[in-house]
Scaffold this motif. Sequence first.
Motif, PDB file in Angstrom:
ATOM      1  N   TYR A  83      19.664   8.858  -6.592  1.00  0.00           N
ATOM      2  CA  TYR A  83      18.478   9.205  -7.371  1.00  0.00           C
ATOM      3  C   TYR A  83      17.687   7.934  -7.669  1.00  0.00           C
ATOM      4  O   TYR A  83      18.206   6.971  -8.230  1.00  0.00           O
ATOM      5  CB  TYR A  83      18.880   9.922  -8.651  1.00  0.00           C
ATOM      6  N   CYS A  84      16.416   7.953  -7.284  1.00  0.00           N
ATOM      7  CA  CYS A  84      15.578   6.752  -7.345  1.00  0.00           C
ATOM      8  C   CYS A  84      14.516   6.861  -8.434  1.00  0.00           C
ATOM      9  O   CYS A  84      14.162   7.960  -8.878  1.00  0.00           O
ATOM     10  CB  CYS A  84      14.892   6.514  -5.998  1.00  0.00           C
ATOM     11  N   SER A  85      13.989   5.718  -8.803  1.00  0.00           N
ATOM     12  CA  SER A  85      12.885   5.670  -9.766  1.00  0.00           C
ATOM     13  C   SER A  85      11.599   6.096  -9.080  1.00  0.00           C
ATOM     14  O   SER A  85      11.520   6.165  -7.847  1.00  0.00           O
ATOM     15  CB  SER A  85      12.742   4.252 -10.315  1.00  0.00           C
ATOM     16  N   ALA A  86      10.591   6.394  -9.870  1.00  0.00           N
ATOM     17  CA  ALA A  86       9.282   6.740  -9.303  1.00  0.00           C
ATOM     18  C   ALA A  86       8.796   5.588  -8.427  1.00  0.00           C
ATOM     19  O   ALA A  86       8.835   4.428  -8.853  1.00  0.00           O
ATOM     20  CB  ALA A  86       8.281   7.017 -10.412  1.00  0.00           C
ATOM     21  N   PRO A  87       8.351   5.869  -7.216  1.00  0.00           N
ATOM     22  CA  PRO A  87       7.999   4.777  -6.294  1.00  0.00           C
ATOM     23  C   PRO A  87       6.654   4.137  -6.604  1.00  0.00           C
ATOM     24  O   PRO A  87       5.756   4.774  -7.143  1.00  0.00           O
ATOM     25  CB  PRO A  87       7.949   5.479  -4.938  1.00  0.00           C
ATOM     26  N   ARG A  88       6.567   2.878  -6.270  1.00  0.00           N
ATOM     27  CA  ARG A  88       5.278   2.188  -6.210  1.00  0.00           C
ATOM     28  C   ARG A  88       4.787   2.361  -4.780  1.00  0.00           C
ATOM     29  O   ARG A  88       5.562   2.179  -3.827  1.00  0.00           O
ATOM     30  CB  ARG A  88       5.435   0.715  -6.544  1.00  0.00           C
ATOM     31  N   ILE A  89       3.517   2.717  -4.594  1.00  0.00           N
ATOM     32  CA  ILE A  89       2.981   2.971  -3.260  1.00  0.00           C
ATOM     33  C   ILE A  89       1.781   2.054  -3.033  1.00  0.00           C
ATOM     34  O   ILE A  89       0.840   2.035  -3.824  1.00  0.00           O
ATOM     35  CB  ILE A  89       2.550   4.443  -3.102  1.00  0.00           C
ATOM     36  N   ASP A  90       1.840   1.273  -1.947  1.00  0.00           N
ATOM     37  CA  ASP A  90       0.775   0.323  -1.638  1.00  0.00           C
ATOM     38  C   ASP A  90       0.410   0.403  -0.160  1.00  0.00           C
ATOM     39  O   ASP A  90       1.245   0.750   0.680  1.00  0.00           O
ATOM     40  CB  ASP A  90       1.226  -1.111  -1.944  1.00  0.00           C
ATOM     41  N   PRO A  91      -0.832   0.043   0.175  1.00  0.00           N
ATOM     42  CA  PRO A  91      -1.181  -0.089   1.588  1.00  0.00           C
ATOM     43  C   PRO A  91      -0.489  -1.318   2.152  1.00  0.00           C
ATOM     44  O   PRO A  91      -0.371  -2.342   1.470  1.00  0.00           O
ATOM     45  CB  PRO A  91      -2.704  -0.263   1.557  1.00  0.00           C
ATOM     46  N   GLY A  92       0.024  -1.233   3.378  1.00  0.00           N
ATOM     47  CA  GLY A  92       0.772  -2.356   3.928  1.00  0.00           C
ATOM     48  C   GLY A  92       0.485  -2.606   5.392  1.00  0.00           C
ATOM     49  O   GLY A  92      -0.329  -1.942   6.030  1.00  0.00           O
ATOM     50  N   GLY A  93       1.209  -3.583   5.928  1.00  0.00           N
ATOM     51  CA  GLY A  93       0.953  -4.071   7.280  1.00  0.00           C
ATOM     52  C   GLY A  93       0.356  -5.455   7.174  1.00  0.00           C
ATOM     53  O   GLY A  93      -0.350  -5.774   6.200  1.00  0.00           O
ATOM     54  N   GLY A  94       0.650  -6.321   8.159  1.00  0.00           N
ATOM     55  CA  GLY A  94       0.273  -7.726   8.072  1.00  0.00           C
ATOM     56  C   GLY A  94      -1.157  -8.003   7.656  1.00  0.00           C
ATOM     57  O   GLY A  94      -1.421  -8.594   6.598  1.00  0.00           O
ATOM     58  N   GLY A  95      -2.119  -7.598   8.484  1.00  0.00           N
ATOM     59  CA  GLY A  95      -3.514  -7.900   8.192  1.00  0.00           C
ATOM     60  C   GLY A  95      -4.027  -7.209   6.953  1.00  0.00           C
ATOM     61  O   GLY A  95      -4.900  -7.738   6.245  1.00  0.00           O
ATOM     62  N   VAL A  96      -3.503  -6.022   6.656  1.00  0.00           N
ATOM     63  CA  VAL A  96      -3.872  -5.313   5.427  1.00  0.00           C
ATOM     64  C   VAL A  96      -3.495  -6.155   4.213  1.00  0.00           C
ATOM     65  O   VAL A  96      -4.301  -6.362   3.304  1.00  0.00           O
ATOM     66  CB  VAL A  96      -3.174  -3.936   5.378  1.00  0.00           C
ATOM     67  N   ASN A  97      -2.263  -6.665   4.218  1.00  0.00           N
ATOM     68  CA  ASN A  97      -1.819  -7.483   3.084  1.00  0.00           C
ATOM     69  C   ASN A  97      -2.542  -8.823   3.013  1.00  0.00           C
ATOM     70  O   ASN A  97      -2.755  -9.364   1.923  1.00  0.00           O
ATOM     71  CB  ASN A  97      -0.312  -7.706   3.159  1.00  0.00           C
TER      72      ASN A  97
END
Length: 318
Positions: free
Chosen positions: A32-46
């Motif tokens: 059972y996990c905590s509520a997730p943090r969701i972010d845009p990702g990928g090399g150039g995106v970051n």
Amino acid sequence: MTTPCEILTITLKPAVDYATSTERVTAGPKLYCSAPRIDPGGGGVNVARTILKLGGRAKAFVAVGGSMGDLLLELLAKEGVPVIASRITGETGYSLAVMDEEAQKQYRFSLPGALLHAVEGQMLLDQIAPEVPTHGIVVLSGGMAAGLADDFVQEVQKVTQRHDTRLIVDTSKTPLQHMIDNPHAPVDVLRLDRSEIEKAFGRTLTSISDNLYFSEELVRRGVAKIVVAGHGAAGSCMVAGGQRFFCRAPKVPERSKVGAGDALVGSFTLSLSRGDPPEQALQWGVAAAAATVSTEGTALCEQAVTEALLGQCRLEQF
């Protein structure tokens, strides 16, 4: 004050990044996990997100598809990142980082993204070409989508050369090895981590001097004019203009490594765009990487923290 040049980042294998935690990671029982943090990702995106966080501006060219691609674009829009979206037929991938709270260890899982067809590879090149800024900087960062030719980096390089634009590359696996084995012409900056340089040369790096030697070898081979090579938590090496540098990373609490390398590239690029010398750009890059490591989950560096850490990034010349 020098007006910063324009920056375009290219992400061919983006992902939506999920970060969560659970009491203990173990096989068998439901976790059972905590509520997730969701972010845009990928090399150039970051890289583009980092530049924006540090007070700069960059456009992000992103190959996206499906509902996960829609989510990624929505997340980028919320952060105010200017985006050039290239629609592909496959579904954008995602990644998962899980923190074991008891052991304080992070487990990272990356799922495959879309498989691209040859015609889509040409489509991407055709769409990238008009977006390349003249006398600017292009950052091609992250993994290459499956299906793209091994020499896709060199094809992008040909486009940037027509605009007298600097190209910074941070990729991995077969495309990186192809660059090293078959240099078309030196890219302006190549960034790779310690494990990548060890794999490329089939040697274990036992010292900073080893890292600098092999980084210098990449310059001698004509792979890149400047090579920035990570040396784990200790910091990063750089060979530039016949000079060899090592920048020691400040000690920070390690909360998550997600995006640290991308933050380094983003901060390094922003510094170069402002006319700073490479060694100063390296310090900014190491500071941003350290600031990112000290954040939770898939969060990236903050400007105030990065600036505070800059003075602790000690530069040594070898």
